[in-house]
Design a protein around this motif. Structure first.
Motif, mmCIF file in Angstrom:
data_model
loop_
_atom_site.group_PDB
_atom_site.id
_atom_site.type_symbol
_atom_site.label_atom_id
_atom_site.label_comp_id
_atom_site.label_asym_id
_atom_site.label_seq_id
_atom_site.Cartn_x
_atom_site.Cartn_y
_atom_site.Cartn_z
ATOM 1 N N LEU A 158 0.825 -1.199 0.000
ATOM 2 C CA LEU A 158 0.000 0.000 0.000
ATOM 3 C C LEU A 158 0.868 1.262 0.000
ATOM 4 O O LEU A 158 0.573 2.226 -0.717
ATOM 5 C CB LEU A 158 -0.938 0.000 1.208
ATOM 6 C CG LEU A 158 -1.884 1.188 1.331
ATOM 7 C CD1 LEU A 158 -2.789 1.322 0.112
ATOM 8 C CD2 LEU A 158 -2.717 1.052 2.612
ATOM 9 N N ALA A 159 1.950 1.250 0.766
ATOM 10 C CA ALA A 159 2.862 2.399 0.788
ATOM 11 C C ALA A 159 3.430 2.651 -0.607
ATOM 12 O O ALA A 159 3.505 3.796 -1.063
ATOM 13 C CB ALA A 159 3.989 2.140 1.790
ATOM 14 N N ARG A 160 3.821 1.587 -1.277
ATOM 15 C CA ARG A 160 4.366 1.714 -2.635
ATOM 16 C C ARG A 160 3.314 2.275 -3.590
ATOM 17 O O ARG A 160 3.590 3.197 -4.369
ATOM 18 C CB ARG A 160 4.850 0.351 -3.124
ATOM 19 C CG ARG A 160 5.344 0.361 -4.560
ATOM 20 C CD ARG A 160 5.827 -1.019 -4.998
ATOM 21 N NE ARG A 160 4.912 -2.099 -4.715
ATOM 22 C CZ ARG A 160 3.893 -2.484 -5.493
ATOM 23 N NH1 ARG A 160 3.659 -1.852 -6.618
ATOM 24 N NH2 ARG A 160 3.131 -3.498 -5.162
ATOM 25 N N ARG A 161 2.116 1.753 -3.522
ATOM 26 C CA ARG A 161 1.065 2.201 -4.454
ATOM 27 C C ARG A 161 0.650 3.643 -4.199
ATOM 28 O O ARG A 161 0.433 4.412 -5.141
ATOM 29 C CB ARG A 161 -0.139 1.268 -4.368
ATOM 30 C CG ARG A 161 0.148 -0.071 -4.992
ATOM 31 C CD ARG A 161 -1.033 -0.977 -4.956
ATOM 32 N NE ARG A 161 -0.740 -2.213 -5.677
ATOM 33 C CZ ARG A 161 -1.545 -3.239 -5.713
ATOM 34 N NH1 ARG A 161 -2.706 -3.207 -5.095
ATOM 35 N NH2 ARG A 161 -1.206 -4.321 -6.388
ATOM 36 N N LEU A 162 0.529 4.029 -2.923
ATOM 37 C CA LEU A 162 0.150 5.414 -2.623
ATOM 38 C C LEU A 162 1.266 6.381 -3.015
ATOM 39 O O LEU A 162 0.999 7.483 -3.489
ATOM 40 C CB LEU A 162 -0.202 5.564 -1.148
ATOM 41 C CG LEU A 162 -1.528 4.939 -0.738
ATOM 42 C CD1 LEU A 162 -1.730 5.041 0.766
ATOM 43 C CD2 LEU A 162 -2.696 5.595 -1.471
#
Length: 164
Positions: free
Chosen positions: A28-32
């Motif tokens: 999620l951190a990567r995608r955001l």
């Protein structure tokens, strides 16, 4: 520019959030980060975008694997200073005793066939510089990397017309 406007501009260049210390949290951190960098003027289809997202992916995966403490999250901060030429990625976790080696002594990848252990090697190749320090205000450490944008990149503070 007033002080309130300056503070708003600073916040506009910074993405910071806590994530669960799990593979899902790292994903999620990567995608955001990918979404925010695109919205801030570093388009998805550029080398700069891919390399910043890879730095985030490797740094957050390391926080999950090596910095996990039960019940504690990791924190991501991605900041583009006003100079528009760099992006700083900071990942903080709760395990100070598992700090990576200093960049000056980071080992090269070996041909041992190991499945992991190359995350910070990738970060060191992509980032202009990186290091770690004790986590401010909490137990743990912060690993940071500073990425220098290419000459082709739009300044990170610019906003595409479709996002305004």
């Amino acid at each position: 520019m007033t002080t309130d406007q300056e503070a708003g501009a600073h916040l506009d260049r910074t993405f910071a959030m806590g994530f669960t210390s799990t593979p899902r949290g790292a994903r999620l951190a990567r995608r955001l980060t990918a979404l925010r960098r695109d919205a801030r003027g570093i388009p998805y289809d550029t080398d700069d975008h891919h390399e910043i997202v890879l730095i985030v992916a490797e740094s957050t995966a390391d926080a999950v694997v090596h910095g996990h403490a039960p019940g504690r999250d990791f924190h991501l901060r991605v900041h583009a200073p006003a100079d528009g030429r760099t992006v700083r990625v900071e990942v903080s976790d709760a395990r100070a005793e598992r700090a990576p080696r200093s960049p000056a002594v980071a080992p090269e990848a070996t041909g041992t066939g190991r499945r992991g252990g190359r995350g910070l090697l990738l970060v060191s190749r992509l980032a202009a510089r990186w290091d770690r320090h004790p986590r401010p205000g909490a137990p743990g450490k912060t690993v940071w990397a500073q990425y220098t944008l290419s000459d082709r990149a739009a300044p990170s503070g610019s906003v595409p017309p479709c996002v305004r």
